[in-house]
Design a protein around this motif. Structure first.
Motif, PDB file in Angstrom:
ATOM      1  N   ASP A   1      -2.757   7.876 -12.931  1.00  0.00           N
ATOM      2  CA  ASP A   1      -2.414   7.525 -13.957  1.00  0.00           C
ATOM      3  C   ASP A   1      -1.918   6.287 -14.646  1.00  0.00           C
ATOM      4  N   GLN A   2      -2.736   5.219 -14.023  1.00  0.00           N
ATOM      5  CA  GLN A   2      -1.267   3.925 -14.097  1.00  0.00           C
ATOM      6  C   GLN A   2      -2.135   2.508 -14.793  1.00  0.00           C
ATOM      7  N   SER A   3      -1.721   2.148 -15.584  1.00  0.00           N
ATOM      8  CA  SER A   3      -1.828   0.851 -16.268  1.00  0.00           C
ATOM      9  C   SER A   3      -1.375  -0.382 -15.187  1.00  0.00           C
ATOM     10  N   ALA A   4      -2.335  -1.265 -15.181  1.00  0.00           N
ATOM     11  CA  ALA A   4      -2.697  -2.096 -14.130  1.00  0.00           C
ATOM     12  C   ALA A   4      -0.574  -2.988 -14.809  1.00  0.00           C
ATOM     13  N   SER A   5      -0.258  -3.554 -15.552  1.00  0.00           N
ATOM     14  CA  SER A   5       0.944  -3.769 -15.268  1.00  0.00           C
ATOM     15  C   SER A   5       1.805  -2.363 -15.371  1.00  0.00           C
ATOM     16  N   GLN A   6       1.498  -1.060 -15.126  1.00  0.00           N
ATOM     17  CA  GLN A   6       2.536  -0.230 -14.674  1.00  0.00           C
ATOM     18  C   GLN A   6       2.541  -0.533 -13.183  1.00  0.00           C
ATOM     19  N   VAL A   7       0.948  -0.800 -12.792  1.00  0.00           N
ATOM     20  CA  VAL A   7       1.070  -0.664 -11.085  1.00  0.00           C
ATOM     21  C   VAL A   7       1.793  -2.649 -11.071  1.00  0.00           C
TER      22      VAL A   7
ATOM     23  N   MET B   1       4.763  16.030  -6.851  1.00  0.00           N
ATOM     24  CA  MET B   1       3.441  14.677  -6.127  1.00  0.00           C
ATOM     25  C   MET B   1       4.829  14.297  -5.908  1.00  0.00           C
ATOM     26  N   PRO B   2       5.852  13.830  -6.805  1.00  0.00           N
ATOM     27  CA  PRO B   2       7.282  13.051  -6.047  1.00  0.00           C
ATOM     28  C   PRO B   2       7.129  12.865  -4.680  1.00  0.00           C
ATOM     29  N   ALA B   3       7.687  14.166  -4.017  1.00  0.00           N
ATOM     30  CA  ALA B   3       8.116  14.217  -3.246  1.00  0.00           C
ATOM     31  C   ALA B   3       6.986  14.702  -1.916  1.00  0.00           C
ATOM     32  N   PHE B   4       5.781  14.691  -2.374  1.00  0.00           N
ATOM     33  CA  PHE B   4       4.409  14.395  -1.438  1.00  0.00           C
ATOM     34  C   PHE B   4       4.385  12.565  -1.679  1.00  0.00           C
ATOM     35  N   VAL B   5       4.547  12.152  -2.895  1.00  0.00           N
ATOM     36  CA  VAL B   5       3.780  10.711  -2.357  1.00  0.00           C
ATOM     37  C   VAL B   5       5.311   9.883  -1.355  1.00  0.00           C
ATOM     38  N   SER B   6       6.437  10.571  -1.707  1.00  0.00           N
ATOM     39  CA  SER B   6       7.624  10.011  -0.461  1.00  0.00           C
ATOM     40  C   SER B   6       7.323  10.540   0.488  1.00  0.00           C
ATOM     41  N   ALA B   7       6.500  11.477   0.941  1.00  0.00           N
ATOM     42  CA  ALA B   7       6.672  11.463   2.332  1.00  0.00           C
ATOM     43  C   ALA B   7       5.507  10.426   2.758  1.00  0.00           C
ATOM     44  N   ALA B   8       4.369  10.252   1.890  1.00  0.00           N
ATOM     45  CA  ALA B   8       2.943   9.332   2.119  1.00  0.00           C
ATOM     46  C   ALA B   8       3.570   8.034   2.343  1.00  0.00           C
TER      47      ALA B   8
ATOM     48  N   LYS C   1       4.769  -4.046 -12.147  1.00  0.00           N
ATOM     49  CA  LYS C   1       6.300  -3.444 -12.511  1.00  0.00           C
ATOM     50  C   LYS C   1       6.097  -2.435 -10.765  1.00  0.00           C
ATOM     51  N   ALA C   2       5.470  -1.419 -10.881  1.00  0.00           N
ATOM     52  CA  ALA C   2       6.279  -0.787  -9.372  1.00  0.00           C
ATOM     53  C   ALA C   2       6.029  -1.028  -8.307  1.00  0.00           C
ATOM     54  N   GLY C   3       4.852  -2.554  -8.246  1.00  0.00           N
ATOM     55  CA  GLY C   3       5.034  -3.013  -6.942  1.00  0.00           C
ATOM     56  C   GLY C   3       4.639  -2.394  -5.612  1.00  0.00           C
ATOM     57  N   ILE C   4       3.447  -1.086  -6.186  1.00  0.00           N
ATOM     58  CA  ILE C   4       3.218  -0.356  -4.740  1.00  0.00           C
ATOM     59  C   ILE C   4       1.713   0.503  -5.737  1.00  0.00           C
ATOM     60  N   GLY C   5       0.685   0.635  -4.861  1.00  0.00           N
ATOM     61  CA  GLY C   5      -0.385   1.336  -4.965  1.00  0.00           C
ATOM     62  C   GLY C   5      -0.976   1.247  -4.178  1.00  0.00           C
ATOM     63  N   TYR C   6      -2.155   2.053  -4.614  1.00  0.00           N
ATOM     64  CA  TYR C   6      -3.829   2.361  -3.387  1.00  0.00           C
ATOM     65  C   TYR C   6      -4.733   1.885  -4.205  1.00  0.00           C
ATOM     66  N   GLY C   7      -5.771   2.286  -3.681  1.00  0.00           N
ATOM     67  CA  GLY C   7      -7.404   1.756  -3.632  1.00  0.00           C
ATOM     68  C   GLY C   7      -7.674   2.128  -5.210  1.00  0.00           C
TER      69      GLY C   7
ATOM     70  N   TYR D   1       1.330  -1.490   0.471  1.00  0.00           N
ATOM     71  CA  TYR D   1       0.221  -0.174   0.037  1.00  0.00           C
ATOM     72  C   TYR D   1       1.392   1.346   0.110  1.00  0.00           C
ATOM     73  N   GLY D   2       0.307   2.272  -1.440  1.00  0.00           N
ATOM     74  CA  GLY D   2       1.403   3.596  -1.198  1.00  0.00           C
ATOM     75  C   GLY D   2       1.121   4.096  -2.314  1.00  0.00           C
ATOM     76  N   PHE D   3       2.202   5.044  -2.906  1.00  0.00           N
ATOM     77  CA  PHE D   3       1.819   6.013  -4.025  1.00  0.00           C
ATOM     78  C   PHE D   3       2.914   5.529  -4.823  1.00  0.00           C
ATOM     79  N   CYS D   4       2.596   6.139  -6.214  1.00  0.00           N
ATOM     80  CA  CYS D   4       3.440   6.760  -6.932  1.00  0.00           C
ATOM     81  C   CYS D   4       2.905   8.191  -7.004  1.00  0.00           C
TER      82      CYS D   4
END
Length: 245
Positions: free
Chosen positions: A61-67, A219-226, A69-75, A53-56
């Protein structure tokens, strides 16, 4: 509510790209089970725990394959992946969009809106359509978050509802976030209904959390803190280890 025809519950979209080789490979490997229900449960548990659980920075704005690959996501993004994995195995699934009190994010990130966009998944199994969002928060974080809520006397926050459930049996509606049981005043005000994917939702519905061009710069700094707050909570002293660890 947007009307969607039955065949659409197995269709591919730009976001639900279940024909992507990586998505199909995971669905086939993880979902190797004798029944559709068992396959769905295995995919549920995979999305819950292997996709933290987390944020990119792209947020929704991510497809299933991108999620994947990222290994992280939210609702919104984990639901995109879960639907894609189910459809890759021929299990009908769809995304149902609602709003939810932004207090669910207390301790994770500050929200500038009273509500946040939310999506749970409906899966077609023997009992009919089963609603579920218990795949959204990984078990270590969900357990630690509910423990923190009990200590603080809160009902929601840290990404979960205190009455939420993270284990799904493939038979009953199960929620870790969208527990609309009257325990939180004004918990949800709008049922947007069914949309083909997050793109159609933002095209046709009133979204609380649409991200503009300027917001994307920060957004990068915002999600990094979260994400750092989530990681700290996962490893909070005194947390009981789960069977998945």
């Amino acid at each position: 509510m947007v009307a969607i025809s039955e065949p659409d519950y197995l269709e591919a979209t730009a976001k639900i790209d279940h024909r992507h080789a990586g998505v199909r490979a995971v669905a086939t490997h993880v979902g190797d089970a004798p029944t559709a229900r068992e396959a769905a449960i295995r995919l549920h548990d995979y999305v819950r725990d292997e996709i933290r659980y987390g944020f990119c920075a792209p947020i929704y704005d991510q497809s299933a394959s991108q999620v994947l690959k990222a290994g992280i996501g939210y609702g919104l993004t984990k639901s995109t992946l879960f639907v894609a994995l189910l459809r890759a195995l021929g299990i009908p699934a769809r995304q149902h969009f609602v709003d939810m009190s932004a207090d669910i994010l207390h301790g994770v990130m500050a929200s500038r809106t009273p509500f946040t966009d939310h999506c749970y998944v409906e899966v077609l199994l023997d009992e009919g359509w089963v609603r579920v969002d218990s795949f959204i928060v990984d078990l270590p974080l969900a357990e630690a978050a509910r423990a923190r809520l009990r200590r603080e006397g809160r009902m929601i926050g840290y990404g979960v509802h205190i009455d939420g459930v993270s284990i799904w049996d493939g038979r009953r509606d199960t929620f870790c976030q969208f527990v609309d049981n009257g325990s939180v005043d004004g918990f949800s005000t709008t049922d947007h209904g069914l949309f083909r994917d997050i793109d159609e939702f933002h095209e046709k519905a009133e979204s609380w959390n649409r991200v503009g061009l300027l917001s994307r710069l920060f957004m990068p700094a915002f999600v990094s803190a979260a994400n750092a707050r989530c990681e700290a909570l996962r490893h909070a002293p005194g947390r009981i280890a789960t069977a998945a660890e």
